[in-house]
Enzyme design. Structure first.
Site, mmCIF file in Angstrom:
data_model
loop_
_atom_site.group_PDB
_atom_site.id
_atom_site.type_symbol
_atom_site.label_atom_id
_atom_site.label_comp_id
_atom_site.label_asym_id
_atom_site.label_seq_id
_atom_site.Cartn_x
_atom_site.Cartn_y
_atom_site.Cartn_z
ATOM 1 N N GLY A 155 0.852 -1.188 0.000
ATOM 2 C CA GLY A 155 0.000 0.000 0.000
ATOM 3 C C GLY A 155 0.884 1.233 0.000
ATOM 4 N N ARG A 238 1.447 -3.068 12.771
ATOM 5 C CA ARG A 238 0.657 -3.134 13.995
ATOM 6 C C ARG A 238 1.082 -4.343 14.806
ATOM 7 N NH1 ARG A 238 -0.766 1.242 13.663
ATOM 8 N NH2 ARG A 238 -2.836 2.169 13.749
ATOM 9 N N GLU A 267 0.562 -3.584 23.179
ATOM 10 C CA GLU A 267 1.324 -2.396 23.528
ATOM 11 C C GLU A 267 0.437 -1.407 24.304
ATOM 12 O OE1 GLU A 267 2.390 -1.315 19.407
ATOM 13 O OE2 GLU A 267 1.198 0.514 19.696
ATOM 14 N N HIS A 285 6.359 2.622 19.078
ATOM 15 C CA HIS A 285 5.324 3.049 18.123
ATOM 16 C C HIS A 285 5.482 4.521 17.727
ATOM 17 C CE1 HIS A 285 1.069 1.880 16.610
ATOM 18 N NE2 HIS A 285 1.606 2.801 15.821
ATOM 19 N N ALA A 287 6.891 5.394 14.472
ATOM 20 C CA ALA A 287 7.306 5.459 13.066
ATOM 21 C C ALA A 287 6.806 6.718 12.351
ATOM 22 C CB ALA A 287 6.858 4.206 12.326
HETATM 23 C C1 DGY Z 1 -1.002 4.965 12.139
HETATM 24 O O1 DGY Z 1 -1.159 6.008 11.507
HETATM 25 O O2 DGY Z 1 -1.746 3.995 11.998
HETATM 26 C C2 DGY Z 1 0.134 4.932 13.099
HETATM 27 O O3 DGY Z 1 0.407 3.652 13.539
HETATM 28 C C3 DGY Z 1 -0.175 5.847 14.261
HETATM 29 O O4 DGY Z 1 1.020 6.168 14.853
#
Ligand code: DGY
Length: 321
Positions: A155, A238, A267, A285, A287
C-alpha cells in the site's frame, strides 16, 4: 450553538485553535489515556471526537453516545474502530492517509539499518564502557546494500519503502493481497512473489499491512521458520500482525538473525522477554512521529471532524452510507 467535541489526547495548540473556530472543544491536554468507562462518560453529549489508536470505538461505547456523529482517528490504521458498529449507529469514521507514508517509511529504513548493522547493540556496548580496543570482528553486521528486500503489504507505505531501496541497489520483492498495478511495480522496481517465496528469498522482511482478522499473526512460527537464518524482520505496521511469542523464540534460537520492531502485541505492555535479547531493535510506536507529520495527522483529523459537523463529506470518510 456550536457542536460539542472531545479531543481524547494531547494535541498541538494550533489544532485546538482551529477546532475552536467551529466547535466547542473539551480536550485532554493532560494526555492521560481514558479507560472505556471514562471515554464513554467524556463522550456523553458530544457530537464528534478526535481520537487516537488507544481509544476503542465499538458497539458498546456507541450505544452510550447517541449524540455522536463522527469519530476522527489521528492515524491511518483503523483497527481501534469497529467500522460496522459505526455504520449501524450512523457514526462517520475517518483516518489520516496521505500525510504519514514518507515518515513511516523513513522509520522502517531506520529500523532496517539499525537491526542489520546492530546500531543499538553497539551503542549500549559503548555506553556501558565495554569498548577497550578496535577489533576486526567487532559487532559484525549484515550488508543492506545489494540485499533482497521483501515487502509484505504494497500500500502507500510499502511503496515508499520500496522506492527508497533503489539507493541501496537492492532487489525488491513484494507480496500483497493482489499484485500492484504495473506502473507501481515499475516505479518501485519490485516484483510480485508468493508469501512463501518472499519469506525464503528475502534478507529483510518488512511488514506494511493493516491489522485485521486476516492479518492476525501473519508472521508466526511457521513463517519465521521459512525465513533465512541470516534474515531480519521489521514491523512498523501493527502489533498482532506478528506472533510476538514465536518471534522471541525465533530470535533466541537463531531461526532468524534479528528484528526491528516499532509495534507490539498488547502495547504498551510489550512482552518483557524482548528486552532480554540483543538482536532486536525496539521502539515505542513512533514510526510516524516526525514533528511535521504528527502535526499534519492531528490537523487532518481535525479537518475531517469540522467537515463532518458542518455538513460536508469528510475528506477521509471510511464508511460512506
Ligand atoms: C497509524 O497512523 O496507523 C500509526 O500507527 C499511528 O502512529
Amino acid at each position: 450553538m456550536k457542536p460539542k467535541v472531545l479531543v481524547t489526547r494531547e494535541v498541538f495548540d494550533e489544532v485546538l485553535e482551529y477546532l475552536a473556530q467551529y466547535v466547542e472543544v473539551q480536550s485532554n491536554q493532560s494526555d492521560r489515556p481514558m479507560n472505556p468507562e471514562e471515554l464513554a462518560a467524556a463522550l456523553s453529549g458530544k457530537h464528534g471526537a478526535v481520537i487516537t489508536i488507544s481509544d476503542r470505538i465499538d458497539a458498546a461505547l456507541l450505544k452510550r453516545c447517541p449524540d455522536l456523529k463522527v469519530v476522527c482517528n489521528v492515524a491511518v490504521g483503523t483497527n481501534n474502530i469497529d467500522l460496522d458498529a459505526c455504520r449501524s449507529a450512523g457514526v462517520m469514521a475517518t483516518n489520516t492517509p496521505g500525510v504519514l507514508e514518507d515518515s513511516t517509511a523513513d522509520f522502517a529504513w531506520a529500523l532496517i539499518l539499525a537491526a542489520a548493522r546492530r546500531v543499538t547493540e553497539a551503542e549500549s556496548y559503548l555506553r556501558k564502557g565495554a569498548w577497550d580496543r578496535w577489533k576486526l570482528k567487532q559487532l559484525l553486521g549484515m550488508d543492506v546494500h545489494h540485499a533482497t528486500l521483501g515487502i509484505i503489504g504494497m500500500g502507500g507505505i510499502g511503496r515508499v519503502v520500496a522506492r527508497r531501496a533503489a539507493g541501496f541497489d537492492m532487489t525488491v520483492i513484494y507480496h500483497n493481497t493482489r499484485p500492484a498495478p504495473e506502473e507501481v511495480e515499475k516505479q518501485c522496481r519490485a516484483r510480485y512473489v508468493s508469501k512463501p517465496d518472499l519469506l525464503s528469498q528475502a534478507d529483510i522482511v518488512t511488514l506494511h499491512v493493516p491489522y485485521t482478522p486476516a492479518t492476525h499473526h501473519l508472521v508466526g512460527k511457521a513463517e519465521l521458520a521459512q525465513m533465512k537464518s541470516t534474515a531480519i524482520l521489521i514491523n512498523t505496521s501493527r502489533g498482532g500482525v506478528v506472533d510476538d511469542t514465536a518471534l522471541i523464540e525465533a530470535l533466541r534460537n537463531g531461526t532468524i538473525a534479528g528484528a526491528g520492531l516499532d509495534v507490539f502485541e498488547n502495547e504498551p505492555k510489550y512482552n518483557p522477554d524482548f528486552v532480554t535479547l540483543t538482536n532486536v531493535v525496539l521502539t515505542p510506536h513512533i514510526a510516524s512521529s516526525s514533528r511535521i507529520t504528527r502535526h499534519k495527522m492531528a490537523m487532518l483529523a481535525a479537518e475531517n471532524l469540522v467537515a463532518a459537523l458542518t455538513g460536508s463529506v469528510p475528506p477521509n470518510l471510511l464508511n460512506p452510507h
